[in-house]
Write an enzyme that holds these catalytic residues in place. Structure first.
Site, PDB file in Angstrom:
ATOM      1  CE  LYS A  95      -4.525   0.789   0.354  1.00  0.00           C
ATOM      2  NZ  LYS A  95      -5.725  -0.093   0.112  1.00  0.00           N
ATOM      3  CG  ASP A 147      -6.905   3.310  -0.848  1.00  0.00           C
ATOM      4  OD1 ASP A 147      -7.379   2.047  -1.067  1.00  0.00           O
ATOM      5  OD2 ASP A 147      -6.938   3.955   0.002  1.00  0.00           O
TER       6      ASP A 147
HETATM    7  N1  GLU Z   1      -7.447   0.278  -3.047  1.00  0.00           N
HETATM    8  C1  GLU Z   1      -8.215  -0.614  -3.434  1.00  0.00           C
HETATM    9  C2  GLU Z   1      -8.123  -1.854  -2.219  1.00  0.00           C
HETATM   10  O1  GLU Z   1      -7.971  -1.343  -0.872  1.00  0.00           O
HETATM   11  C3  GLU Z   1      -7.757  -1.626  -4.645  1.00  0.00           C
HETATM   12  C4  GLU Z   1      -5.948  -1.794  -4.491  1.00  0.00           C
HETATM   13  C5  GLU Z   1      -5.741  -2.491  -5.896  1.00  0.00           C
HETATM   14  O2  GLU Z   1      -6.559  -2.639  -6.940  1.00  0.00           O
HETATM   15  O3  GLU Z   1      -4.584  -2.798  -6.181  1.00  0.00           O
HETATM   16  O4  GLU Z   1      -8.332  -2.802  -2.242  1.00  0.00           O
END
Ligand code: GLU
Length: 430
Positions: A109, A149
């Site tokens: 992340k 995100d």
């Molecule tokens: N931000 C989204 C999540 O928390 C998607 C992450 C992604 O597609 O890699 O799942």
């Protein structure tokens, strides 16, 4: 105190799930110990030339939690409350989420401490390009695959991928460029994005909810819903629920919410919010917005409304030990990451309110991200129908695995989701 720090919450969840796993095996214990910390923390400073000519330095992170099952995967968040502990927690949840959805990916992340609403579009672009440059050496299709995100969009992903292409020492062939584009998902279609990615988290949430309601024998009647959060995820889940026979009676954004007891139209509500700059007064029922149809409520009050289904789709720690005793919903569908603290989980479990956990409910987003990655790597572009069919099958399989595990080990759905995910991750760890 457990509950206020998201990483502490995440670790409390891990240790609860660990108690269901064969801990007499020393190898398992060692692996569980390894899963208490990320493999790598990248700390970056991003100098940005602001429109007034001055330099402002922003702080950003990329946390690479675990890659036992495949490259790190997870979004990048822009928010003034981003902290290292938050990004660590979110990257841990990504590792668990990708395993729940059985994707060949690990967890990561990123985040930047910024309130993007205070930046001009040009400043936002320079910040995004600066962040991409700062983490460029650490990401790639086989290393780490970022995505959107909170407060990040397809447009922002486009700036980032463009910056990575610019950093290449030589001009790439079409094939090489497509492979490089798979470094970032959640892109706009024109930049190599997948059909269906924009709304995938919301649609995945609908599939998970439908699967779980049928297991819980709660189908057949018109269920009411309150949704906290009206960003990409909150809006889309509200829209899909509305289109599929649910009555969405309340939605909110960071400034507060609206309550329309007869059931609101999410599409009109969003149009109205865009026009007026606020949700207040957007009491849109059927095809009109009428001041008499609804009223303004706070985010706190929204969580305590007498509805069948409560959908927290905003940020972490919305449901705590303080409001959990007052929640009236029959089922909670977590579309945000980490919206329920461990203390609240215990209270809700005792009260018989099932919580469909984030790492299952919102895994549709990363699932379609994985499809985008795969399409770019193979040089393909799948139809929306094909993407959504694959998403539905994936969500139904994940929901069923977790439901069955919860019956087998006789515990809540979150712990069961962790047990399923950990089983897969521990197997892949050397
Ligand atoms: N931000 C989204 C999540 O928390 C998607 C992450 C992604 O597609 O890699 O799942």
């Amino acid at each position: 105190m457990v509950g206020t720090n998201p990483f502490e919450s995440a670790m409390a969840q891990l240790s609860k799930a660990a108690s269901f796993i064969g801990k007499s095996d020393p190898k398992v214990n060692e692996k569980l110990e390894i899963l208490k910390q990320p493999q790598r923390i990248i700390n970056v400073t991003i100098p940005v030339r602001m429109d007034n000519g001055k330099i402002r330095i922003f702080q950003g992170y990329r946390v690479q939690f675990n890659n036992a099952r495949g490259p790190y995967k997870g979004g990048i968040r822009y928010h003034h409350n981003v902290s290292l502990d938050e990004v660590k927690a979110l990257s841990f949840w990504m590792a668990m989420k990708c395993a729940v959805a059985d994707l060949p990916l690990g967890g990561g992340k990123g985040g930047i401490i910024v309130d993007p609403k205070t930046l001009s579009v040009k400043e936002l672009e320079r910040l995004s390009r600066g962040y991409a440059r700062a983490i460029a050496d650490n990401i790639g299709p086989d290393k780490d695959v970022p995505a959107p995100d909170v407060n990040t969009t397809g447009q922002i992903m486009g700036w980032m991928i463009d910056e990575l292409i610019k950093l290449q020492p030589k001009k790439l062939s079409k094939k090489e460029e497509m492979k490089l584009r798979s470094t970032i998902t959640g892109k706009l279609i024109k930049d190599g994005g997948s059909e269906g990615r924009e709304e995938a988290t919301g649609l995945g949430g609908l599939f998970v909810l439908q699967a779980m309601l049928s297991k819980m024998k709660l189908t057949g009647k018109k269920l009411t819903v309150a949704v906290q959060g009206f960003g990409n995820v909150g809006y889309n889940i509200a829209k899909f629920l509305h289109e599929n026979g649910f009555t969405v009676v309340a939605v909110s954004d960071s400034k507060g919410g609206i309550y329309v007891p007869e059931g609101l139209s999410p599409v009109l509500t969003l149009e109205c919010k865009k026009k007026n700059g606020t949700l207040v007064g957007c009491y849109c029922f059927g095809s009109v917005c009428d001041m008499k149809k609804g009223k303004q409520i706070t985010n706190e009050a929204l969580l305590e409304l007498p509805v069948d289904i409560l959908v927290p789709a905003a940020l972490e720690s919305a449901i705590t030990k303080d409001n959990a005793p007052k929640i009236k919903a029959k089922v909670i569908l977590e579309m945000a990451n980490g919206p329920t603290t461990p203390e609240a989980d215990t209270i809700l479990y005792k009260r018989g309110i099932p919580v469909i956990p984030d790492i299952l409910s919102n895994s549709g987003g990363v699932s379609v991200s994985a499809f985008e990655w795969e399409q770019n790597l193979k040089g393909q572009h799948w139809s929306k129908k094909a993407v959504n069919a694959k998403l539905k099958a994936k969500m139904e399989k994940a929901a069923s695995d977790i439901w069955t595990t919860s019956k087998n080990i006789k515990t809540d759905l979150r712990t069961s989701a962790f047990v399923v995910a950990l089983g897969r991750i521990l197997k892949a760890m050397k």
